[in-house]
Design an enzyme around this catalytic site. Structure first.
Site, PDB file in Angstrom:
ATOM      1  N   GLY A  46      57.237  10.113  16.243  1.00 49.16           N
ATOM      2  CA  GLY A  46      56.013   9.347  16.421  1.00 49.16           C
ATOM      3  C   GLY A  46      56.301   8.050  17.153  1.00 49.16           C
ATOM      4  O   GLY A  46      57.439   7.562  17.149  1.00 49.16           O
ATOM      5  N   CYS A  91      63.387   4.712  12.302  1.00 53.89           N
ATOM      6  CA  CYS A  91      62.386   4.182  13.231  1.00 53.89           C
ATOM      7  C   CYS A  91      63.062   3.826  14.543  1.00 53.89           C
ATOM      8  O   CYS A  91      64.151   3.249  14.543  1.00 53.89           O
ATOM      9  CB  CYS A  91      61.742   2.940  12.616  1.00 53.89           C
ATOM     10  SG  CYS A  91      60.516   2.176  13.676  1.00 53.89           S
ATOM     11  N   HIS A 134      53.551   5.954   8.581  1.00 52.93           N
ATOM     12  CA  HIS A 134      54.539   5.092   9.248  1.00 52.93           C
ATOM     13  C   HIS A 134      53.934   4.468  10.522  1.00 52.93           C
ATOM     14  O   HIS A 134      54.076   3.266  10.762  1.00 52.93           O
ATOM     15  CB  HIS A 134      55.763   5.962   9.570  1.00 52.93           C
ATOM     16  CG  HIS A 134      56.891   5.271  10.260  1.00 52.93           C
ATOM     17  ND1 HIS A 134      58.143   5.147   9.697  1.00 52.93           N
ATOM     18  CD2 HIS A 134      56.975   4.686  11.489  1.00 52.93           C
ATOM     19  CE1 HIS A 134      58.932   4.512  10.556  1.00 52.93           C
ATOM     20  NE2 HIS A 134      58.247   4.222  11.653  1.00 52.93           N
ATOM     21  N   HIS A 138      52.850   0.515  11.608  1.00 55.88           N
ATOM     22  CA  HIS A 138      53.231  -0.202  12.835  1.00 55.88           C
ATOM     23  C   HIS A 138      52.032  -0.931  13.436  1.00 55.88           C
ATOM     24  O   HIS A 138      52.148  -2.073  13.885  1.00 55.88           O
ATOM     25  CB  HIS A 138      53.747   0.774  13.902  1.00 55.88           C
ATOM     26  CG  HIS A 138      55.210   1.075  13.821  1.00 55.88           C
ATOM     27  ND1 HIS A 138      56.177   0.098  13.844  1.00 55.88           N
ATOM     28  CD2 HIS A 138      55.881   2.254  13.746  1.00 55.88           C
ATOM     29  CE1 HIS A 138      57.373   0.672  13.776  1.00 55.88           C
ATOM     30  NE2 HIS A 138      57.227   1.981  13.713  1.00 55.88           N
TER      31      HIS A 138
END
Ligand code: NI
Length: 167
Positions: A46, A91, A134, A138
């Site tokens: 992602g 990440c 997640h 952000h």
């Protein structure tokens, strides 16, 4: 298309809250193409616009093994969630090989808008549900490491600062 630079923690721009999308134009579509290209090139599941210094409510995601099931969500919002899962996350914006377990909802119902301006809902669970939570974090300026204990956060910050000094 173009590869975009991914901001790395502790860059303060990762803390900027993304603004909603009101209009879908050529420029926005080009941005999304670049986000896809950047996500695939970095092998991420992602990518939130915030990570490439675009402070608009957009994320791209592809949790398939074949890497051909990409979706783009504008103005994403979780409208229902249930259960708990506790899986390791990483990440693209957090270096130093940082992975750690974060508590997330097991299932979520996502509401968002597609690139044609159509509102849709999507039920997700497991990895896709983690990814959605997640990426929405952000867009709110939140990183997965913010969910860890203070002690763990301190260790991660020190490790990354050390690595950055070596570069
Ligand atoms: Ni991330």
């Amino acid at each position: 298309m173009a590869l975009l630079e991914i901001l790395k923690f502790p860059d303060p721009r990762l803390r900027i809250k993304a603004q909603p999308i009101n209009e879908i134009d050529v420029e926005l579509r080009r941005m999304v193409d670049d986000m896809y290209e950047t996500m695939y090139a970095s092998h991420g599941v992602g990518l939130a616009a915030t990570q490439v210094n675009i402070h608009r409510q957009i994320f791209t995601m592809d949790v398939s093994e074949t890497r051909d099931q990409g979706i783009c969500v504008l103005n994403p919002e979780i409208i229902h969630q249930e259960g708990i899962q506790y899986e390791a996350e990483g990440c693209l914006s957090v270096g130093g090989g940082t992975y750690d377990k974060v508590e997330r909802a097991l299932k979520v119902r996502l509401k968002g808008m597609d690139l044609d301006g159509k509102i849709f809902e999507l039920d997700a669970e497991n990895l896709m549900a983690v990814c959605i939570q997640h990426e929405i974090d952000h867009l709110n300026g939140v990183l997965f490491i913010d969910h860890l204990s203070r002690l763990k956060q301190m260790r991660i910050r020190k490790k990354i600062e050390k690595l950055d000094r070596r570069e």
